[in-house]
Design a protein around this motif. Sequence first.
Motif, PDB file in Angstrom:
ATOM      1  N   LEU A 247      -6.886   2.968   6.510  1.00  0.00           N
ATOM      2  CA  LEU A 247      -8.200   2.395   6.844  1.00  0.00           C
ATOM      3  C   LEU A 247      -9.087   2.241   5.617  1.00  0.00           C
ATOM      4  O   LEU A 247     -10.311   2.340   5.727  1.00  0.00           O
ATOM      5  CB  LEU A 247      -8.902   3.291   7.872  1.00  0.00           C
TER       6      LEU A 247
ATOM      7  N   ARG B 244       8.721  -0.748 -12.700  1.00  0.00           N
ATOM      8  CA  ARG B 244       7.290  -0.915 -12.952  1.00  0.00           C
ATOM      9  C   ARG B 244       6.674   0.413 -13.414  1.00  0.00           C
ATOM     10  O   ARG B 244       6.212   1.207 -12.596  1.00  0.00           O
ATOM     11  CB  ARG B 244       6.590  -1.396 -11.677  1.00  0.00           C
TER      12      ARG B 244
ATOM     13  N   ARG C 294      -4.298  -1.419   5.762  1.00  0.00           N
ATOM     14  CA  ARG C 294      -5.363  -2.431   5.811  1.00  0.00           C
ATOM     15  C   ARG C 294      -5.878  -2.670   7.230  1.00  0.00           C
ATOM     16  O   ARG C 294      -6.321  -3.770   7.567  1.00  0.00           O
ATOM     17  CB  ARG C 294      -4.896  -3.754   5.203  1.00  0.00           C
TER      18      ARG C 294
ATOM     19  N   GLU D 151      -9.211   2.162   0.892  1.00  0.00           N
ATOM     20  CA  GLU D 151      -8.551   2.494  -0.365  1.00  0.00           C
ATOM     21  C   GLU D 151      -8.689   3.970  -0.727  1.00  0.00           C
ATOM     22  O   GLU D 151      -7.935   4.492  -1.539  1.00  0.00           O
ATOM     23  CB  GLU D 151      -9.147   1.640  -1.490  1.00  0.00           C
TER      24      GLU D 151
ATOM     25  N   GLY E 241       0.829  -1.218   0.000  1.00  0.00           N
ATOM     26  CA  GLY E 241       0.000   0.000   0.000  1.00  0.00           C
ATOM     27  C   GLY E 241       0.855   1.256   0.000  1.00  0.00           C
ATOM     28  O   GLY E 241       0.399   2.323   0.362  1.00  0.00           O
ATOM     29  N   LYS E 242       2.097   1.109  -0.444  1.00  0.00           N
ATOM     30  CA  LYS E 242       3.067   2.217  -0.373  1.00  0.00           C
ATOM     31  C   LYS E 242       2.661   3.408  -1.243  1.00  0.00           C
ATOM     32  O   LYS E 242       2.678   4.550  -0.773  1.00  0.00           O
ATOM     33  CB  LYS E 242       4.435   1.685  -0.789  1.00  0.00           C
TER      34      LYS E 242
HETATM   35  P1  GDP Z   1       2.248  -0.753  -3.388  1.00  0.00           P
HETATM   36  O1  GDP Z   1       2.584  -1.842  -4.369  1.00  0.00           O
HETATM   37  O2  GDP Z   1       2.872  -1.008  -2.063  1.00  0.00           O
HETATM   38  O3  GDP Z   1       2.537   0.613  -3.884  1.00  0.00           O
HETATM   39  O4  GDP Z   1       0.689  -0.884  -3.116  1.00  0.00           O
HETATM   40  P2  GDP Z   1      -0.532   0.001  -3.620  1.00  0.00           P
HETATM   41  O5  GDP Z   1      -0.460   1.361  -3.030  1.00  0.00           O
HETATM   42  O6  GDP Z   1      -0.621  -0.094  -5.095  1.00  0.00           O
HETATM   43  O7  GDP Z   1      -1.745  -0.746  -2.923  1.00  0.00           O
HETATM   44  C1  GDP Z   1      -2.111  -2.065  -3.243  1.00  0.00           C
HETATM   45  C2  GDP Z   1      -3.598  -2.217  -3.045  1.00  0.00           C
HETATM   46  O8  GDP Z   1      -3.929  -2.075  -1.672  1.00  0.00           O
HETATM   47  C3  GDP Z   1      -4.422  -1.154  -3.763  1.00  0.00           C
HETATM   48  O9  GDP Z   1      -5.558  -1.769  -4.315  1.00  0.00           O
HETATM   49  C4  GDP Z   1      -4.815  -0.184  -2.660  1.00  0.00           C
HETATM   50  O10 GDP Z   1      -6.025   0.491  -2.937  1.00  0.00           O
HETATM   51  C5  GDP Z   1      -4.941  -1.121  -1.481  1.00  0.00           C
HETATM   52  N1  GDP Z   1      -4.744  -0.447  -0.190  1.00  0.00           N
HETATM   53  C6  GDP Z   1      -3.740   0.371   0.200  1.00  0.00           C
HETATM   54  N2  GDP Z   1      -3.881   0.776   1.479  1.00  0.00           N
HETATM   55  C7  GDP Z   1      -5.037   0.211   1.930  1.00  0.00           C
HETATM   56  C8  GDP Z   1      -5.744   0.236   3.196  1.00  0.00           C
HETATM   57  O11 GDP Z   1      -5.357   0.872   4.187  1.00  0.00           O
HETATM   58  N3  GDP Z   1      -6.879  -0.490   3.253  1.00  0.00           N
HETATM   59  C9  GDP Z   1      -7.364  -1.213   2.191  1.00  0.00           C
HETATM   60  N4  GDP Z   1      -8.480  -1.896   2.347  1.00  0.00           N
HETATM   61  N5  GDP Z   1      -6.717  -1.278   1.006  1.00  0.00           N
HETATM   62  C10 GDP Z   1      -5.582  -0.572   0.866  1.00  0.00           C
END
Ligand code: GDP
Length: 297
Positions: A276, A142, A250, A278, A113-114
């Motif tokens: 908390l 990427r 999450r 998306e 979720g970074k």
């Molecule tokens: P990264 O690869 O670490 O940059 O991850 P992303 O930011 O792309 O997030 C991966 C997925 O997790 C996405 O679909 C986000 O919307 C979701 N996501 C990120 N933070 C949260 C959160 O706090 N809660 C929920 N439910 N989903 C999240």
Amino acid sequence: MFENLSERLSGVFDRLTKQGALSEEDVKTALREVRVALLEADVSLPVARDFVKKVQDQATGQAVTKSVTPGQQVVKIVHDALVDVLRGEGDPGKLKIDTPPAPILMVGLQGSGKTTTTAKLAKRLKDRDGKRVLMASLDTNRPAAMEQLAILGNQIGVDTLPIVKGEDPVAIAKRAKTQASLGGYDVYMLDTAGRLHIDQELIQQAADVRDVVKPRETLLVVDGLTGQDAVNVATEFDDKIGVTGVVLTRMDGDGRGGAALSMRAVTGKPIRFVGLGEKMDALETFEPDRIAGRILG
Ligand code: GDP
């Protein structure tokens, strides 16, 4: 449905004779239940064990207050002890971004979720603190991740550094720094590359970027649902790169939040924010009280 810990403890105490103070035996019985609750909340075994021992010393001999049952009283002692472990020094939401342009390095595994958190935090800094923020993606492996940050930037009204094909992460970081200075930004956030697992290249890259920009904050983003794995990831990132705080994502999920306790106890790093959801405003300052309540169930 399981009964919650409070109910379970009341049950245990109902079977014990009421005394004026919590006896060692009462406390031991109660803490067996507490230990189970911690493990169910995904707190790691050594952390649960240490924690229970600490509480045991604290609770034994405490006078039983008239207004509450011994069970409730032990729950309160445990709750306060949890908050004590979870709380870092100072205000978790206050970032060291006083001298502009202040660099914030965002690190973590792919999928943690970074990128989402980078944008959420940028939005928060803009909306709450009136900061001018520039975001840059360093994920050269990427292209989709770089695009994703640009899209989120558009959505929340935060500038992103234009993408230049073929540039390496350190060069992008330098360009972000220059752009942030020339453009009068208060903060620039660097969203580093993620991988599925920690590898040498990933760490080296983040370390090289760190050495170039000297971040004021290095925030590690970890998936709060991954429990013990999250703690291992944090330990490794902290050893190799040095982090100033953790963001647990999450936390809107089903998890009971035990990772937060293990994280604090094992790494000693403060948890600064929790994700908390998306949506771009689904980021809150970490509140030990709420997590403690959740761990106790
Ligand atoms: P990264 O690869 O670490 O940059 O991850 P992303 O930011 O792309 O997030 C991966 C997925 O997790 C996405 O679909 C986000 O919307 C979701 N996501 C990120 N933070 C949260 C959160 O706090 N809660 C929920 N439910 N989903 C999240």
